[in-house]
Each structure stands twice: as structure tokens, then as C-alpha cells.
Design a protein around this motif. Structure first.
Motif, PDB file in Angstrom:
ATOM      1  N   ILE A 228       0.841  -1.212   0.000  1.00  0.00           N
ATOM      2  CA  ILE A 228       0.000   0.000   0.000  1.00  0.00           C
ATOM      3  C   ILE A 228       0.867   1.249   0.000  1.00  0.00           C
ATOM      4  O   ILE A 228       0.656   2.190  -0.782  1.00  0.00           O
ATOM      5  CB  ILE A 228      -0.945   0.000   1.217  1.00  0.00           C
ATOM      6  CG1 ILE A 228      -1.995  -1.108   1.074  1.00  0.00           C
ATOM      7  CG2 ILE A 228      -1.631   1.357   1.364  1.00  0.00           C
ATOM      8  CD1 ILE A 228      -2.837  -1.324   2.319  1.00  0.00           C
ATOM      9  N   THR A 229       1.891   1.255   0.868  1.00  0.00           N
ATOM     10  CA  THR A 229       2.781   2.416   0.979  1.00  0.00           C
ATOM     11  C   THR A 229       3.524   2.679  -0.322  1.00  0.00           C
ATOM     12  O   THR A 229       3.585   3.820  -0.802  1.00  0.00           O
ATOM     13  CB  THR A 229       3.796   2.185   2.120  1.00  0.00           C
ATOM     14  OG1 THR A 229       3.102   1.993   3.359  1.00  0.00           O
ATOM     15  CG2 THR A 229       4.740   3.375   2.246  1.00  0.00           C
ATOM     16  N   LEU A 230       4.086   1.622  -0.918  1.00  0.00           N
ATOM     17  CA  LEU A 230       4.906   1.800  -2.118  1.00  0.00           C
ATOM     18  C   LEU A 230       4.065   2.130  -3.342  1.00  0.00           C
ATOM     19  O   LEU A 230       4.508   2.896  -4.220  1.00  0.00           O
ATOM     20  CB  LEU A 230       5.731   0.542  -2.371  1.00  0.00           C
ATOM     21  CG  LEU A 230       6.855   0.272  -1.366  1.00  0.00           C
ATOM     22  CD1 LEU A 230       7.554  -1.037  -1.685  1.00  0.00           C
ATOM     23  CD2 LEU A 230       7.870   1.410  -1.357  1.00  0.00           C
ATOM     24  N   ARG A 231       2.873   1.582  -3.446  1.00  0.00           N
ATOM     25  CA  ARG A 231       2.037   1.887  -4.605  1.00  0.00           C
ATOM     26  C   ARG A 231       1.589   3.349  -4.598  1.00  0.00           C
ATOM     27  O   ARG A 231       1.476   3.980  -5.649  1.00  0.00           O
ATOM     28  CB  ARG A 231       0.839   0.938  -4.647  1.00  0.00           C
ATOM     29  CG  ARG A 231       1.212  -0.443  -5.208  1.00  0.00           C
ATOM     30  CD  ARG A 231       0.131  -1.463  -5.040  1.00  0.00           C
ATOM     31  NE  ARG A 231       0.499  -2.720  -5.697  1.00  0.00           N
ATOM     32  CZ  ARG A 231       0.070  -3.913  -5.300  1.00  0.00           C
ATOM     33  NH1 ARG A 231      -0.744  -4.020  -4.258  1.00  0.00           N
ATOM     34  NH2 ARG A 231       0.456  -5.001  -5.943  1.00  0.00           N
ATOM     35  N   GLN A 232       1.331   3.885  -3.417  1.00  0.00           N
ATOM     36  CA  GLN A 232       1.008   5.306  -3.329  1.00  0.00           C
ATOM     37  C   GLN A 232       2.200   6.151  -3.755  1.00  0.00           C
ATOM     38  O   GLN A 232       2.056   7.132  -4.494  1.00  0.00           O
ATOM     39  CB  GLN A 232       0.594   5.657  -1.888  1.00  0.00           C
ATOM     40  CG  GLN A 232      -0.736   5.062  -1.474  1.00  0.00           C
ATOM     41  CD  GLN A 232      -1.052   5.290  -0.009  1.00  0.00           C
ATOM     42  OE1 GLN A 232      -0.169   5.632   0.786  1.00  0.00           O
ATOM     43  NE2 GLN A 232      -2.306   5.103   0.370  1.00  0.00           N
ATOM     44  N   SER A 233       3.384   5.770  -3.298  1.00  0.00           N
ATOM     45  CA  SER A 233       4.593   6.499  -3.655  1.00  0.00           C
ATOM     46  C   SER A 233       4.909   6.348  -5.143  1.00  0.00           C
ATOM     47  O   SER A 233       5.383   7.288  -5.793  1.00  0.00           O
ATOM     48  CB  SER A 233       5.766   5.988  -2.813  1.00  0.00           C
ATOM     49  OG  SER A 233       6.940   6.709  -3.103  1.00  0.00           O
ATOM     50  N   MET A 234       4.647   5.168  -5.715  1.00  0.00           N
ATOM     51  CA  MET A 234       4.903   4.912  -7.133  1.00  0.00           C
ATOM     52  C   MET A 234       4.101   5.868  -8.007  1.00  0.00           C
ATOM     53  O   MET A 234       4.618   6.401  -9.002  1.00  0.00           O
ATOM     54  CB  MET A 234       4.551   3.465  -7.463  1.00  0.00           C
ATOM     55  CG  MET A 234       4.734   3.087  -8.928  1.00  0.00           C
ATOM     56  SD  MET A 234       4.104   1.418  -9.285  1.00  0.00           S
ATOM     57  CE  MET A 234       2.325   1.689  -9.087  1.00  0.00           C
ATOM     58  N   THR A 235       2.849   6.087  -7.640  1.00  0.00           N
ATOM     59  CA  THR A 235       2.005   6.992  -8.416  1.00  0.00           C
ATOM     60  C   THR A 235       2.608   8.393  -8.456  1.00  0.00           C
ATOM     61  O   THR A 235       2.675   9.030  -9.517  1.00  0.00           O
ATOM     62  CB  THR A 235       0.590   7.050  -7.807  1.00  0.00           C
ATOM     63  OG1 THR A 235       0.031   5.742  -7.798  1.00  0.00           O
ATOM     64  CG2 THR A 235      -0.303   7.976  -8.606  1.00  0.00           C
ATOM     65  N   LEU A 236       3.083   8.859  -7.308  1.00  0.00           N
ATOM     66  CA  LEU A 236       3.720  10.175  -7.233  1.00  0.00           C
ATOM     67  C   LEU A 236       4.988  10.222  -8.077  1.00  0.00           C
ATOM     68  O   LEU A 236       5.232  11.189  -8.809  1.00  0.00           O
ATOM     69  CB  LEU A 236       4.051  10.506  -5.770  1.00  0.00           C
ATOM     70  CG  LEU A 236       4.846  11.797  -5.517  1.00  0.00           C
ATOM     71  CD1 LEU A 236       4.034  13.011  -5.957  1.00  0.00           C
ATOM     72  CD2 LEU A 236       5.209  11.909  -4.033  1.00  0.00           C
ATOM     73  N   CYS A 237       5.788   9.166  -8.008  1.00  0.00           N
ATOM     74  CA  CYS A 237       7.047   9.114  -8.759  1.00  0.00           C
ATOM     75  C   CYS A 237       6.797   9.094 -10.268  1.00  0.00           C
ATOM     76  O   CYS A 237       7.519   9.736 -11.040  1.00  0.00           O
ATOM     77  CB  CYS A 237       7.860   7.891  -8.345  1.00  0.00           C
ATOM     78  SG  CYS A 237       8.569   7.986  -6.695  1.00  0.00           S
ATOM     79  N   GLU A 238       5.794   8.338 -10.701  1.00  0.00           N
ATOM     80  CA  GLU A 238       5.501   8.246 -12.134  1.00  0.00           C
ATOM     81  C   GLU A 238       5.020   9.575 -12.692  1.00  0.00           C
ATOM     82  O   GLU A 238       5.333   9.935 -13.840  1.00  0.00           O
ATOM     83  CB  GLU A 238       4.455   7.153 -12.372  1.00  0.00           C
ATOM     84  CG  GLU A 238       4.995   5.743 -12.180  1.00  0.00           C
ATOM     85  CD  GLU A 238       3.938   4.681 -12.344  1.00  0.00           C
ATOM     86  OE1 GLU A 238       4.301   3.523 -12.631  1.00  0.00           O
ATOM     87  OE2 GLU A 238       2.734   4.981 -12.175  1.00  0.00           O
ATOM     88  N   GLU A 239       4.276  10.314 -11.888  1.00  0.00           N
ATOM     89  CA  GLU A 239       3.765  11.602 -12.345  1.00  0.00           C
ATOM     90  C   GLU A 239       4.874  12.638 -12.500  1.00  0.00           C
ATOM     91  O   GLU A 239       4.763  13.550 -13.322  1.00  0.00           O
ATOM     92  CB  GLU A 239       2.707  12.118 -11.358  1.00  0.00           C
ATOM     93  CG  GLU A 239       1.417  11.302 -11.358  1.00  0.00           C
ATOM     94  CD  GLU A 239       0.472  11.724 -10.248  1.00  0.00           C
ATOM     95  OE1 GLU A 239       0.897  12.546  -9.398  1.00  0.00           O
ATOM     96  OE2 GLU A 239      -0.681  11.244 -10.235  1.00  0.00           O
ATOM     97  N   THR A 240       5.933  12.502 -11.719  1.00  0.00           N
ATOM     98  CA  THR A 240       6.995  13.524 -11.710  1.00  0.00           C
ATOM     99  C   THR A 240       8.317  13.016 -12.264  1.00  0.00           C
ATOM    100  O   THR A 240       9.308  13.749 -12.229  1.00  0.00           O
ATOM    101  CB  THR A 240       7.224  14.020 -10.273  1.00  0.00           C
ATOM    102  OG1 THR A 240       7.607  12.906  -9.440  1.00  0.00           O
ATOM    103  CG2 THR A 240       5.964  14.657  -9.706  1.00  0.00           C
ATOM    104  N   SER A 241       8.365  11.764 -12.760  1.00  0.00           N
ATOM    105  CA  SER A 241       9.621  11.129 -13.210  1.00  0.00           C
ATOM    106  C   SER A 241      10.692  11.242 -12.130  1.00  0.00           C
ATOM    107  O   SER A 241      11.842  11.607 -12.374  1.00  0.00           O
ATOM    108  CB  SER A 241      10.117  11.786 -14.514  1.00  0.00           C
ATOM    109  OG  SER A 241       9.206  11.567 -15.555  1.00  0.00           O
TER     110      SER A 241
END
Length: 449
Positions: A228-241
Motif C-alpha cells: 500500500i505504501t509503495l504503490r502510493q509512492s509509485m504513483t507520485l514518482c511516475e507523475e513527476t519522473s
């Protein structure tokens, strides 16, 4: 040795011929039995209480064992240490099995002594235990600085958890690390990738401790929290490269691979086989972000060290191996050969880029060198294909025996066996040749021009 015996009588054997009216006392009640105010002198050993009032030379106000009165003295008598610390730890830590015999000898002495009388059993009081636990947990969480930030508390609690782990106190370890992880959750509404990775790393350690104490279900709960923690962070990372997108992918992949491993250990292969493809996909994404595979379609945003790349490859191939063997356990042999072809295709594509990491100084383990990783992966390929062919043949023989399928004529069966044998030999020979060629390619690429 008190009675000259190698094996003393245990507590259970002692009470066989002893009248026990069911009398019990808590530690709080026992603490009042100190010989003062007309109270008797009681002592507890391994949960059994004895009245030693008749021997004041040892247990009176000036006796050498007066410090044991009104307490559980198990640990103190076992070790010979009479300090408050030793005595207080008795019920909390229990008795190491290696020293149980020594304690039983003391217990036999008390039980058979003509001056001592068995009274009853020492029991826990739920209210007392709850109060003591709350007080203890409050002390554990005290970081000594009321102005400390959540991140400061995180570092302090992680360090205290490591100290608890070092002495084998796994319950305190999980308690401290649980609260440390919660500190990161409270640091901000949207957790940054840096904090998400720290939390995931800590929870992964907690999984190891939980498994060490046979708490598989708790381990699964920690994995769910990591995902749950990493998938939330992944979304943020993908949006900002974000440059940490690769490490987030890699941690997600490892966590899913670990989840599949736990499911397999618990006998849930059907669930494990649905999890492993997701782990492989995240491994691919991590390697794309590091510019290892699909270089022409993806820009490199993760500046991974050569050691990180090598470990990533090792985990990637191990996950492929896990999926292959789970499929074989489920008798899904027809899916294993395409899996092997997938491995071969990826290795062929990645060989040139991974060769540049050869002889890296930051790869402490030679087993993680690119040559070793590729060599091992191709070994897995041969192993999977060989075992799949063997198991499929065994399955066919079993079905024939059970009349589940119709046999061909004897001539057709013999011809089929001959073709199968030649095909297997041919496949293994091809794989060996491929393996030798790719290993040679890596070696040549690593040599100076």
C-alpha cells in the motif's frame, strides 16, 4: 548437584504426591510475604511458592538469601546472581532450556527440605500485567527529548529495536519498530518516496522477525502495508519522473516475491502463482528505469550502482525460478517452456548492457557479478526445461496407468519415446551451446580492448 543425581525430579513429578488445594498468589500478593507485620516468608521458584519462615538463618533480616524473600527467585538461583535485575527478569524472560536442570535441582531441594512447606502456585494477574505492560511500553517509547521530530523519533526507536533484537527480545523489537514505522506515517499526509522506502525497508525487517517467531500471518500483514505504501509512492514518482522511481519499483518487486514465497510456504501455490507475474513486471520496470533493458524505448532515470544492478538481476532471476517451480508443483507444465523462452529472450537483450558492469568494485559478493548472474540464470533455464520434460513424461505414464488417456499402439508408443528422448537431448544441447556462447560474450566484453 544437590542430591547427587544427573537428572533431578521435575516440578510436575514433585507435585504428584503433594496436596495441592489450588491456592494461588500474584506477584503483588507475594511481595507482601516478606516476614514483616506478622507475615510469613515466602519464596517462589518456577511458579511454585514455598514458606521458608522456619529457616531465619538464611531468610531472616540478616540471612544470606534475604534478597529472595517475597519474590520469584528462579533466575537468581539459576545464575547465582542476587541483584534486583536478575530477580526481576525471572518471569519476563523465562529460563533457558540449557539451565532448566539446575533450577529443578534447587526446586527439589525446597520441596524435600524438612523446614520448608509448599504453599501454592504463582499466577499472573491480568490487571497487574496490563498496568505493568503499559508502564514498560511507555518507558520503551521514551526517546529522552520532548522536542524530537517524528523523524528523530523514528531513528531512535529503530536503534532501540536493534538493541532488543541483539539480545533476542523479539517482542520488544516488533513493538519498537512498529512505532517507528508509525512515526514515518505521521510525518506527512503524502509520504515522500524517501520515507516510503525507509518504511518499506523497516517493515521488511519486521517480516523477518515475525517469521523467526512463527508469526506468518503477521508477516503477511506487514507485506500488505508495504505494498500500500509503495504503490502510493509509485504513483507520485511516475507523475513527476522522480529519480527514486526505480528503487520503488525494485522494492515493490521484492515485496511481491516475498509475499509469493510466504504463500508457498503456507501451501497456497494457487495464490502464489498469481502474485509472481506482478513481481516480474515490477522488476522489468526497475531495470528499464536503470537503462538495463528496453534502452531504445525508455530514458534512464535511475542512476543505479553496479552492485544494485547485479543484485537486481539476481533477484529477478530467482523470481523466475520460483514461478517455474510453482507452476511445476501445480502440474502446469505447458506454461513452463514459454517461461524459459522468456528468460532466454531477456538475457539475450540485456547481455551487452550488463557486461559493462563486470569487475565492479561495489559488488562485494562475486556471486552477483554479471557473468555469475547470467551463468546462474541460464543454469535455471536448463534445469526448468529438463525437469518439466521429465515431470510431463511421468504424468503421462500415470494417466495411462489410471486409464485416464488412451494409449497408442505399441509401435507408436516406442516411436514417441524415441522422438521424445532425441528432442530432450537436442534441447539440452542447444541450451548448453547458448549458455557457453553468452558466457563467452560476457567474458570478452569485460576484457580491455
Amino acid at each position: 548437584m544437590i542430591f547427587g543425581k544427573d537428572e533431578p525430579i521435575t516440578a510436575e513429578e514433585l507435585l504428584k504426591d503433594t496436596k495441592d488445594d489450588g491456592f494461588t498468589m500474584t506477584l503483588s500478593q507475594l511481595s507482601e510475604m516478606n516476614g514483616l507485620n506478622n507475615n510469613p516468608c515466602y519464596i517462589s521458584l518456577k511458579g511454585l511458592i514455598y514458606d521458608v519462615s522456619a529457616n531465619p538463618d538464611f531468610y531472616g533480616s540478616k540471612g544470606s538469601y534475604r534478597y529472595l524473600i517475597a519474590k520469584d527467585a528462579t533466575l537468581a538461583l539459576k545464575t547465582g546472581c542476587l541483584s534486583d535485575k536478575c530477580i526481576a527478569q525471572a518471569l519476563k524472560d523465562g529460563i533457558p532450556e540449557s539451565l532448566d536442570v539446575e533450577v529443578d535441582r534447587w526446586l527439589e531441594l525446597y520441596h524435600n527440605h524438612d523446614k520448608y512447606k509448599y504453599v501454592g502456585r504463582l499466577v499472573s494477574d491480568p490487571v497487574e500485567d496490563a498496568i505493568a505492560q503499559d508502564t514498560r511500553e511507555e518507558a520503551l517509547l521514551n526517546v529522552g527529548d520532548t522536542t524530537a521530530t517524528s523523524l528523530d523519533r523514528f531513528h531512535t526507536l529503530v536503534a532501540k529495536g536493534k538493541d532488543a533484537f541483539a539480545v533476542g527480545d523479539y517482542k520488544d523489537t516488533l513493538f519498537l519498530w512498529r512505532n517507528a514505522a508509525d512515526c514515518l506515517s505521521n510525518e506527512a499526509t503524502a509520504m515522500s518516496p524517501e520515507l516510503a522506502l525507509r518504511k518499506a525497508e523497516l517493515l521488511t525487517r519486521m517480516i523477518a522477525v515475525a517469521l523467526n517467531t512463527h508469526q506468518s500471518q503477521k508477516g503477511m500483514e506487514y507485506i500488505d502495508e508495504i505494498l500500500i505504501t509503495l504503490r502510493q509512492s509509485m504513483t507520485l514518482c511516475e507523475e513527476t519522473s522522480h529519480p527514486l522511481l526505480g528503487p520503488v519499483y525494485a522494492r515493490l518487486a521484492r515485496s511481491l516475491s516475498l509475499e509469493a514465497s510466504l504463500l508457498g510456504d503456507m501451501g497456497h501455490d494457487q495464490e502464489a502463482v498469481t502474485v509472481l507475474p506482478g513481481a516480474l513486471e515490477y522488476f522489468r520496470k526497475a531495470m528499464r528505469s536503470a537503462g538495463i533493458i528496453d534502452i531504445e524505448t525508455n530514458s534512464k532515470i535511475w542512476k543505479a550502482t553496479r552492485g544494485e544492478v547485479a543484485e537486481l538481476w539476481s533477484a529477478f532471476m530467482s523470481t523466475y525460478l520460483s514461478l517455474g517451480f510453482v507452476l511445476m508443483r501445480l502440474s502446469r507444465f505447458q506454461e513452463v517452456i514459454p517461461l524459459c523462452e522468456d528468460i532466454l529472450q531477456i538475457l539475450s537483450q540485456a547481455a551487452p548492457s550488463i557486461a559493462s558492469y563486470e569487475a565492479a568494485e561495489d559488488i562485494p559478493n562475486p556471486d552477483f557479478s554479471p557473468k555469475a548472474v547470467l551463468d546462474n540464470a541460464l543454469g535455471i533455464l536448463v534445469n526448468l526445461r529438463t525437469q518439466t520434460t521429465s515431470l510431463a513424461t511421468q504424468a503421462e505414464k500415470y494417466l495411462l496407468k489410471q486409464n485416464k488417456i488412451q494409449p497408442n499402439t505399441q509401435e507408436m508408443k516406442e516411436e514417441g519415446k524415441k522422438e521424445e528422448k532425441e528432442s530432450t537431448k537436442s534441447e539440452q544441447g542447444e541450451l548448453r551451446e547458448i549458455k557457453e556462447e553468452m558466457v563467452q560474450e560476457i567474458v570478452e566484453a569485460a576484457l580491455p580492448a
